[in-house]
Design an enzyme around this catalytic site. Structure first.
Site, short mmCIF file in Angstrom:
data_model
loop_
_atom_site.label_atom_id
_atom_site.label_comp_id
_atom_site.label_asym_id
_atom_site.label_seq_id
_atom_site.Cartn_x
_atom_site.Cartn_y
_atom_site.Cartn_z
N ARG A 1 -20.28 -4.76 33.14
CA ARG A 1 -20.60 -3.62 32.29
C ARG A 1 -20.55 -4.03 30.81
O ARG A 1 -21.09 -3.35 29.95
CB ARG A 1 -19.57 -2.52 32.60
CG ARG A 1 -19.94 -1.16 32.14
CD ARG A 1 -19.13 -0.10 32.83
NE ARG A 1 -17.80 0.03 32.28
CZ ARG A 1 -16.96 1.03 32.62
NH1 ARG A 1 -17.33 1.94 33.51
NH2 ARG A 1 -15.78 1.11 32.09
N LYS B 1 -11.93 -12.79 29.07
CA LYS B 1 -10.62 -13.06 29.66
C LYS B 1 -10.39 -12.03 30.76
O LYS B 1 -10.12 -10.87 30.50
CB LYS B 1 -9.51 -12.96 28.61
CG LYS B 1 -8.26 -13.66 29.08
CD LYS B 1 -6.98 -12.93 28.74
CE LYS B 1 -6.73 -11.69 29.51
NZ LYS B 1 -6.45 -11.84 30.94
N ARG C 1 -11.64 6.54 45.83
CA ARG C 1 -12.42 5.36 45.48
C ARG C 1 -11.43 4.36 44.91
O ARG C 1 -10.64 4.70 44.03
CB ARG C 1 -13.48 5.76 44.45
CG ARG C 1 -14.31 4.64 43.93
CD ARG C 1 -15.49 5.25 43.17
NE ARG C 1 -16.25 4.25 42.45
CZ ARG C 1 -16.24 4.13 41.11
NH1 ARG C 1 -15.53 4.95 40.37
NH2 ARG C 1 -16.95 3.20 40.54
N GLU D 1 -0.79 8.04 34.64
CA GLU D 1 -1.78 7.66 35.65
C GLU D 1 -1.03 7.25 36.92
O GLU D 1 -0.18 6.35 36.86
CB GLU D 1 -2.58 6.46 35.16
CG GLU D 1 -3.59 6.76 34.09
CD GLU D 1 -4.42 5.51 33.76
OE1 GLU D 1 -3.88 4.59 33.14
OE2 GLU D 1 -5.60 5.47 34.13
N SER E 1 -19.61 7.58 37.58
CA SER E 1 -19.99 6.24 37.13
C SER E 1 -21.44 5.94 37.49
O SER E 1 -21.85 6.13 38.63
CB SER E 1 -19.10 5.19 37.79
OG SER E 1 -17.76 5.47 37.51
P1 NAP Z 1 -3.75 -3.82 31.14
O1 NAP Z 1 -2.37 -4.17 31.50
O2 NAP Z 1 -3.99 -3.12 29.85
O3 NAP Z 1 -4.56 -5.18 31.19
C1 NAP Z 1 -5.95 -5.22 30.94
C2 NAP Z 1 -6.32 -6.60 30.44
O4 NAP Z 1 -5.66 -6.85 29.21
C3 NAP Z 1 -5.92 -7.73 31.37
O5 NAP Z 1 -6.89 -8.74 31.30
C4 NAP Z 1 -4.62 -8.20 30.75
O6 NAP Z 1 -4.31 -9.55 31.04
C5 NAP Z 1 -4.94 -8.06 29.29
N1 NAP Z 1 -3.76 -7.95 28.44
C6 NAP Z 1 -2.54 -7.50 28.75
N2 NAP Z 1 -1.74 -7.54 27.66
C7 NAP Z 1 -2.49 -8.03 26.64
C8 NAP Z 1 -2.24 -8.30 25.27
N3 NAP Z 1 -1.06 -8.08 24.71
N4 NAP Z 1 -3.25 -8.79 24.52
C9 NAP Z 1 -4.45 -9.03 25.07
N5 NAP Z 1 -4.75 -8.79 26.35
C10 NAP Z 1 -3.78 -8.29 27.14
O7 NAP Z 1 -4.45 -2.90 32.23
P2 NAP Z 1 -4.54 -3.14 33.79
O8 NAP Z 1 -3.20 -2.84 34.37
O9 NAP Z 1 -5.16 -4.44 34.10
O10 NAP Z 1 -5.60 -2.03 34.21
C11 NAP Z 1 -5.27 -0.72 34.42
C12 NAP Z 1 -5.59 0.15 33.22
O11 NAP Z 1 -6.95 0.01 32.88
C13 NAP Z 1 -5.40 1.61 33.50
O12 NAP Z 1 -4.77 2.23 32.42
C14 NAP Z 1 -6.82 2.13 33.65
O13 NAP Z 1 -6.97 3.49 33.40
C15 NAP Z 1 -7.54 1.27 32.69
N6 NAP Z 1 -8.98 1.24 32.99
C16 NAP Z 1 -9.83 1.92 32.17
C17 NAP Z 1 -11.18 1.94 32.46
C18 NAP Z 1 -12.14 2.69 31.58
O14 NAP Z 1 -13.34 2.42 31.67
N7 NAP Z 1 -11.71 3.60 30.74
C19 NAP Z 1 -11.67 1.26 33.57
C20 NAP Z 1 -10.77 0.57 34.38
C21 NAP Z 1 -9.42 0.58 34.07
P3 NAP Z 1 -3.23 -9.92 32.17
O15 NAP Z 1 -3.83 -9.50 33.45
O16 NAP Z 1 -3.08 -11.38 32.04
O17 NAP Z 1 -1.99 -9.15 31.85
#
Ligand code: NAP
Length: 483
Positions: free
Chosen positions: A165, A180, A284, A387, A447
């Site tokens: 996307r 990344k 989903r 969430e 979506s």
């Molecule tokens: P996350 O913890 O925020 O991590 C997302 C990405 O950011 C991962 O690649 C993570 O790497 C990286 N990351 C973490 N800490 C970072 C930092 N300090 N600096 C730079 N990058 C960093 O989120 P998640 O747990 O993977 O995903 C769940 C969240 O995503 C939920 O809140 C969900 O609602 C949201 N989401 C939003 C959408 C939308 O379109 N609005 C779509 C899907 C998901 P690591 O994996 O190495 O920690």
């Protein structure tokens, strides 16, 4: 089973069209959440690797930006076709590293490929404008140019779609990218790179650098003066940090952050249709979606029927390894994710909520949690404010339209809201009063690559998909001309 699937999946860093080890030799393990077994060891990029990826993107930028839009479009179109040709392999890989049921992964692969097809079609419609300045008579020529190198950071819940996307519109706009991916699910994007190479994406235009040092690696790139865009999908907490960092170099930010979606069922709704929509909006990806219905508000007159029917449907779902036939509920992505769901359900029950189905962690390996319905959820329960990110439907009742709207809007998030009613004038009236970037009106799924996906309030900035999605990677240049 694993060996076959993993045999050809790369596990190093993809920089400048070559596979590279991390500069310090570091690696990290990827776990199958259904078995808790290690399935791969992936190179962990260092800051030095990240800067090398930016070097590669910079080297590729002029030629990619100068390519004729039709040439870029044809490469994107080919990428769509190659992904669809290999769809089953990609789907199994997603299930293996993320846990989701294979049916969900198949849906994700098709959805993610569509971003290449859609942006193949958009690449040739990067329209500018020309007009005459009302007072001076000079010509105002406005055109959209590629914004520059884009750093993309993606979550684990849709390992393919959240990346395509961003990659689709960036490439259509003429921008090279450094991606990344999330550390829980790096394999899908690494496996995509040979497909993009086969489609004709030149070396350096797409670089992928998994890393266990996300904070440092991303920060280094956001402070490299050659980078101009940061496009992030993930939690609001990390998005906020990246926005602070993006401010240092005034980067163009696109932020797709968390959600806390309400799902309103009015007394005049078609209840069976609402159940069908609820199952999609809730289940989903086993609820591990930013768009997942997090709070069901059901009119008190139809609550009992809705709760009974929803519980029956949820109870009928088969839980197990996502690769097995007929499974609809795979494991959650990791132990922390499951622990959080347990904590939220326990909290609600301790405050008076009632479990209608599910609610018990099964014995054995894997981060499983069953499809669960909780009703009588009291105000103040943590699951109404956070969430859930799991297969748990929390139900409350309402009496009036005003109350439903007030409760739905009572959150700092504003990604998506769903509502079911047969009265279209009510449907549109309520939709307009809901403070959300997207509304599912008698639909449990919003979506679509052709639609502007994104949130308001603390759910984000910018839009992905549709024509808007490409604008995140374009800058407008205006030339004032006299002739
Ligand atoms: P996350 O913890 O925020 O991590 C997302 C990405 O950011 C991962 O690649 C993570 O790497 C990286 N990351 C973490 N800490 C970072 C930092 N300090 N600096 C730079 N990058 C960093 O989120 P998640 O747990 O993977 O995903 C769940 C969240 O995503 C939920 O809140 C969900 O609602 C949201 N989401 C939003 C959408 C939308 O379109 N609005 C779509 C899907 C998901 P690591 O994996 O190495 O920690």
């Amino acid at each position: 089973m694993y060996d076959n699937l993993l045999a050809n999946v790369p596990t190093d860093l993809w920089i400048g069209g070559k596979w590279k080890k991390a500069s310090d030799g570091g690696r990290f393990d990827v776990i199958d959440p259904a078995t808790e077994k290690t399935i791969a060891s992936v190179a962990s990029a260092t800051v030095e690797d990240a800067i090398a990826a930016v070097d590669a993107a910079q080297a590729a930028f002029p030629a990619w930006a100068a390519k004729k839009p039709r040439e870029r479009a044809e490469i994107l179109r080919k990428a769509f076709e190659i992904i669809m040709r290999d769809a089953e392999r990609f789907a199994k890989l997603i299930t293996l590293e993320n846990g989701k049921a294979l049916s969900d992964s198949r849906g994700e692969v098709a959805y993610s490929a569509e971003f290449f097809r859609w942006y193949a079609e958009e690449a040739v419609r990067n329209l500018g404008s020309m007009s005459m300045a009302p007072a001076s008579g000079a010509r105002i020529l406005a055109q959209h140019k590629p914004a520059g190198i884009a750093v993309l950071v993606t979550p684990w819940n849709f390992p393919a779609a959240m990346a395509t996307r961003k990659i689709g519109p960036a490439l259509a706009a003429g921008c090279p990218v450094v991606l990344k991916p999330a550390s829980d699910t790096p394999l899908t994007m690494l496996a995509l790179m040979p497909a993009l190479e086969e489609a004709g994406v030149p070396p350096g235009v797409v670089n992928v650098i998994p890393s266990r040092s996300s904070g440092k690696v991303v920060s280094a790139m956001l402070h490299d003066p050659r980078v101009r865009v940061v496009s992030f999908t993930g939690s609001t907490e990390v998005g906020r940090k990246l926005l602070h960092e993006a401010a240092d170099q005034i980067l163009k930010p696109a932020m797709e952050l968390g959600g806390n979606a309400p799902f309103l069922v009015f007394e005049d709704a078609d209840i069976d249709a609402a159940i069908e929509g609820a199952m999609i909006a809730k289940m989903r990806n086993m609820g591990e979606a930013c768009t997942a219905a997090n709070r069901f508000y059901v009119h008190e007159k139809v609550h009992d029927e809705f709760a009974k029917k929803l519980s029956a449907k949820m109870a009928s779902l088969k839980m197990g390894n996502g690769l097995d036939d007929g499974v609809a509920v795979g494991p959650l992505v990791n132990k922390e994710g499951r622990d959080k769901v347990v904590e939220l359900v326990d909290d609600a029950v301790s405050k008076g909520a009632k479990i209608l189905t599910g609610g018990k962690v099964p014995d054995g390996p894997g981060f499983f949690y069953p499809a669960t319905v909780v009703t009588n959820v009291p105000d103040g329960a943590m699951m109404l404010n956070e969430e859930i990110f799991g297969p748990v439907a929390s139900i409350q009742t309402f009496k009036t339209e005003e109350e439903a709207i007030k409760r739905a809007n009572d959150t700092e998030y504003g990604l998506v809201a769903y509502l079911y009613t047969k009265d279209m004038s009510r449907g549109l009236r309520v939709s307009e009063k809901l403070e959300f970037g997207m509304i599912g009106l008698n639909r449990g799924l919003v979506s679509d690559p052709a639609a502007p996906f994104g949130g308001v309030k603390q759910s984000g900035l910018g839009r992905e998909g549709a024509q808007e999605g490409m604008k995140e990677f374009l800058e407008t240049q205006y030339i004032s001309v006299t002739w």
